[in-house]
Design a protein around this motif. Structure first.
Motif, PDB file in Angstrom:
ATOM      1  N   ALA A 187     -10.177  51.322  -4.823  1.00  0.00           N
ATOM      2  CA  ALA A 187      -9.016  51.410  -5.712  1.00  0.00           C
ATOM      3  C   ALA A 187      -8.484  52.842  -5.807  1.00  0.00           C
ATOM      4  CB  ALA A 187      -9.384  50.904  -7.104  1.00  0.00           C
ATOM      5  N   GLN A 188      -9.353  53.820  -5.548  1.00  0.00           N
ATOM      6  CA  GLN A 188      -8.949  55.227  -5.595  1.00  0.00           C
ATOM      7  C   GLN A 188      -8.421  55.715  -4.246  1.00  0.00           C
ATOM      8  OE1 GLN A 188     -12.292  57.519  -7.063  1.00  0.00           O
ATOM      9  NE2 GLN A 188     -12.746  55.971  -8.613  1.00  0.00           N
ATOM     10  N   GLY A 189      -8.405  54.824  -3.253  1.00  0.00           N
ATOM     11  CA  GLY A 189      -7.882  55.194  -1.953  1.00  0.00           C
ATOM     12  C   GLY A 189      -8.905  55.787  -0.992  1.00  0.00           C
ATOM     13  N   VAL A 190     -10.182  55.683  -1.345  1.00  0.00           N
ATOM     14  CA  VAL A 190     -11.232  56.204  -0.473  1.00  0.00           C
ATOM     15  C   VAL A 190     -11.466  55.226   0.673  1.00  0.00           C
ATOM     16  CG1 VAL A 190     -13.681  56.819  -0.320  1.00  0.00           C
ATOM     17  CG2 VAL A 190     -12.344  57.481  -2.332  1.00  0.00           C
ATOM     18  N   ASN A 191     -11.582  55.728   1.882  1.00  0.00           N
ATOM     19  CA  ASN A 191     -11.881  54.907   3.048  1.00  0.00           C
ATOM     20  C   ASN A 191     -13.371  54.574   3.035  1.00  0.00           C
ATOM     21  OD1 ASN A 191     -12.228  53.694   5.510  1.00  0.00           O
ATOM     22  ND2 ASN A 191     -11.603  55.456   6.734  1.00  0.00           N
ATOM     23  N   ILE A 192     -13.706  53.417   2.491  1.00  0.00           N
ATOM     24  CA  ILE A 192     -15.125  53.106   2.310  1.00  0.00           C
ATOM     25  C   ILE A 192     -15.843  52.813   3.616  1.00  0.00           C
ATOM     26  CG2 ILE A 192     -14.808  52.308  -0.068  1.00  0.00           C
ATOM     27  CD1 ILE A 192     -15.062  49.436   1.018  1.00  0.00           C
ATOM     28  N   ALA A 193     -15.086  52.579   4.683  1.00  0.00           N
ATOM     29  CA  ALA A 193     -15.745  52.383   5.980  1.00  0.00           C
ATOM     30  C   ALA A 193     -16.546  53.617   6.365  1.00  0.00           C
ATOM     31  CB  ALA A 193     -14.705  52.073   7.049  1.00  0.00           C
ATOM     32  N   LEU A 194     -16.107  54.786   5.898  1.00  0.00           N
ATOM     33  CA  LEU A 194     -16.829  56.022   6.180  1.00  0.00           C
ATOM     34  C   LEU A 194     -18.159  56.085   5.453  1.00  0.00           C
ATOM     35  CD1 LEU A 194     -13.885  58.584   5.851  1.00  0.00           C
ATOM     36  CD2 LEU A 194     -14.951  57.787   7.968  1.00  0.00           C
ATOM     37  N   LEU A 195     -18.262  55.297   4.373  1.00  0.00           N
ATOM     38  CA  LEU A 195     -19.452  55.390   3.524  1.00  0.00           C
ATOM     39  C   LEU A 195     -20.604  54.519   3.997  1.00  0.00           C
ATOM     40  CD1 LEU A 195     -17.763  55.264   0.002  1.00  0.00           C
ATOM     41  CD2 LEU A 195     -18.479  57.270   1.298  1.00  0.00           C
ATOM     42  N   GLN A 196     -20.298  53.513   4.823  1.00  0.00           N
ATOM     43  CA  GLN A 196     -21.352  52.571   5.194  1.00  0.00           C
ATOM     44  C   GLN A 196     -22.587  53.260   5.770  1.00  0.00           C
ATOM     45  OE1 GLN A 196     -21.120  49.583   4.110  1.00  0.00           O
ATOM     46  NE2 GLN A 196     -19.006  49.841   3.457  1.00  0.00           N
ATOM     47  N   PRO A 197     -22.433  54.245   6.669  1.00  0.00           N
ATOM     48  CA  PRO A 197     -23.633  54.882   7.224  1.00  0.00           C
ATOM     49  C   PRO A 197     -24.445  55.667   6.190  1.00  0.00           C
ATOM     50  CG  PRO A 197     -21.731  55.271   8.631  1.00  0.00           C
ATOM     51  CD  PRO A 197     -21.212  54.708   7.349  1.00  0.00           C
ATOM     52  N   ILE A 198     -23.781  56.204   5.163  1.00  0.00           N
ATOM     53  CA  ILE A 198     -24.528  57.045   4.218  1.00  0.00           C
ATOM     54  C   ILE A 198     -25.005  56.280   2.990  1.00  0.00           C
ATOM     55  CG2 ILE A 198     -23.329  59.134   4.962  1.00  0.00           C
ATOM     56  CD1 ILE A 198     -21.766  59.021   2.328  1.00  0.00           C
ATOM     57  N   GLU A 246     -13.552  62.510   4.798  1.00  0.00           N
ATOM     58  CA  GLU A 246     -13.005  62.214   6.125  1.00  0.00           C
ATOM     59  C   GLU A 246     -13.400  63.300   7.127  1.00  0.00           C
ATOM     60  OE1 GLU A 246     -11.215  60.117   8.984  1.00  0.00           O
ATOM     61  OE2 GLU A 246     -10.966  59.466   6.902  1.00  0.00           O
ATOM     62  N   HIS A 247     -13.313  64.557   6.701  1.00  0.00           N
ATOM     63  CA  HIS A 247     -13.647  65.673   7.595  1.00  0.00           C
ATOM     64  C   HIS A 247     -15.124  65.660   7.971  1.00  0.00           C
ATOM     65  CE1 HIS A 247     -13.611  69.692   9.333  1.00  0.00           C
ATOM     66  NE2 HIS A 247     -14.664  69.974   8.592  1.00  0.00           N
ATOM     67  N   THR A 248     -15.975  65.304   7.016  1.00  0.00           N
ATOM     68  CA  THR A 248     -17.419  65.355   7.249  1.00  0.00           C
ATOM     69  C   THR A 248     -17.921  64.150   8.033  1.00  0.00           C
ATOM     70  OG1 THR A 248     -17.715  66.577   5.179  1.00  0.00           O
ATOM     71  CG2 THR A 248     -19.674  65.535   6.116  1.00  0.00           C
ATOM     72  N   LEU A 249     -17.393  62.963   7.707  1.00  0.00           N
ATOM     73  CA  LEU A 249     -17.978  61.739   8.244  1.00  0.00           C
ATOM     74  C   LEU A 249     -17.105  60.983   9.230  1.00  0.00           C
ATOM     75  CD1 LEU A 249     -19.538  60.316   4.948  1.00  0.00           C
ATOM     76  CD2 LEU A 249     -20.610  61.786   6.656  1.00  0.00           C
ATOM     77  N   GLY A 250     -15.850  61.387   9.362  1.00  0.00           N
ATOM     78  CA  GLY A 250     -14.945  60.659  10.235  1.00  0.00           C
ATOM     79  C   GLY A 250     -15.278  60.796  11.712  1.00  0.00           C
ATOM     80  N   GLU A 251     -14.638  59.938  12.506  1.00  0.00           N
ATOM     81  CA  GLU A 251     -14.751  59.957  13.968  1.00  0.00           C
ATOM     82  C   GLU A 251     -16.200  59.870  14.452  1.00  0.00           C
ATOM     83  OE1 GLU A 251     -12.632  63.356  15.358  1.00  0.00           O
ATOM     84  OE2 GLU A 251     -10.691  62.638  14.625  1.00  0.00           O
ATOM     85  N   ALA A 273     -10.684  63.887   1.231  1.00  0.00           N
ATOM     86  CA  ALA A 273     -10.376  64.699   2.407  1.00  0.00           C
ATOM     87  C   ALA A 273     -11.647  65.272   3.015  1.00  0.00           C
ATOM     88  CB  ALA A 273      -9.408  65.820   2.036  1.00  0.00           C
ATOM     89  N   ALA A 274     -12.529  65.763   2.147  1.00  0.00           N
ATOM     90  CA  ALA A 274     -13.800  66.303   2.626  1.00  0.00           C
ATOM     91  C   ALA A 274     -14.653  65.195   3.231  1.00  0.00           C
ATOM     92  CB  ALA A 274     -14.552  66.982   1.473  1.00  0.00           C
TER      93      ALA A 274
END
Length: 251
Positions: free
Chosen positions: A192-203, A94-99, A91-92
């Protein structure tokens, strides 16, 4: 990890086997530790925060000297230093890195590597120790993933040694290729844990825009890379020359 040696600079090349960059060395063991020892690295510059180091101290051959330089000490919310916390809280994340916020955060973080007081203090100590006449052997510098704090250390060093911006950018982006195999198992587990890894690509990688943000900060605040070294880091012309004399091979 990789050797910065062999990269072309004005008047020669970066001396091979004298300065290396890497990600965390907390899991260095077995054959890798033996291979590391053979490189003759006697000083390791650890650019991580205290929180990052806690429980993940470098595992180094006996006798290796460590210099701790907390680049983001005055930036407790720096993303690069808080990746593990974000990964533990989708959740954090998504809030920090989303959009589209991730790219802006990373650009801001890379500008801060040039201008924030703790960064300027840390990189000043890094350069002064590199040229210390009492220091012998090869040197290595790293953070956690070896891309932002380490990326600017490598980029600024290469520029000060006289490398072209194209060659600096090439080394900077090489991190994406080097990191990918190590990151894939982590990304698979997070998926597998349900994390949206697309958010991680930039970091979890680097982009041209991140390096550009740091370079633009240099230009807007100081002028040239030498001006950054002098006015931002407090290095003298003699110390900049000493850096080149030590790490540039003209043969």
């Amino acid at each position: 990890m990789r050797d910065l040696g062999g990269i072309p600079v004005v008047g020669g090349i970066v001396r091979p086997r004298l300065v290396y960059r890497s990600a965390s060395l907390a899991k260095l063991d077995g054959p890798d530790e033996a291979a590391f020892a053979r490189l003759g690295i006697t000083t390791v510059y650890d650019l991580r925060t205290a929180a990052e180091r806690d429980g993940a101290m470098d595992h180094l051959p006996e006798g290796t000297r460590t210099v701790w330089l907390d680049v983001v000490a005055d930036e407790p919310d720096n993303i690069a230093a808080n990746i593990p916390t974000l990964l533990a809280d989708p959740a954090a994340l998504e809030h920090t890195l989303g959009e589209g916020r991730a790219d802006k955060y990373l650009a801001d973080a890379n500008r801060a590597l040039v201008s924030k007081p703790s960064a300027r203090i840390a990189y000043r100590r890094f350069y002064l120790d590199l040229i210390d006449e009492q220091r012998t052997g090869a040197a290595l510098f790293h953070c956690t993933t070896g891309k932002d704090r380490t990326g600017w250390a490598a980029a600024s060093l290469l520029l000060l040694l006289g490398a072209s911006q194209n060659d600096v950018r090439s080394d900077y982006l090489q991190t994406n290729t080097d990191l990918a195999p190590a990151l894939q198992p982590i990304l698979d587990a997070l998926t597998a844990q349900g994390v949206n890894i697309a958010l991680l690509q930039p970091i979890l990688g680097v982009q041209d825009s991140y390096l550009d943000a740091a370079l633009n900060e240099v230009h807007s605040r100081y002028g040239t890379i030498n001006d950054y070294a002098r006015a931002g880091l407090g290095l003298t012309n003699q110390q900049i020359d000493a850096l080149r004399n030590r790490f540039v091979s003209t043969a």
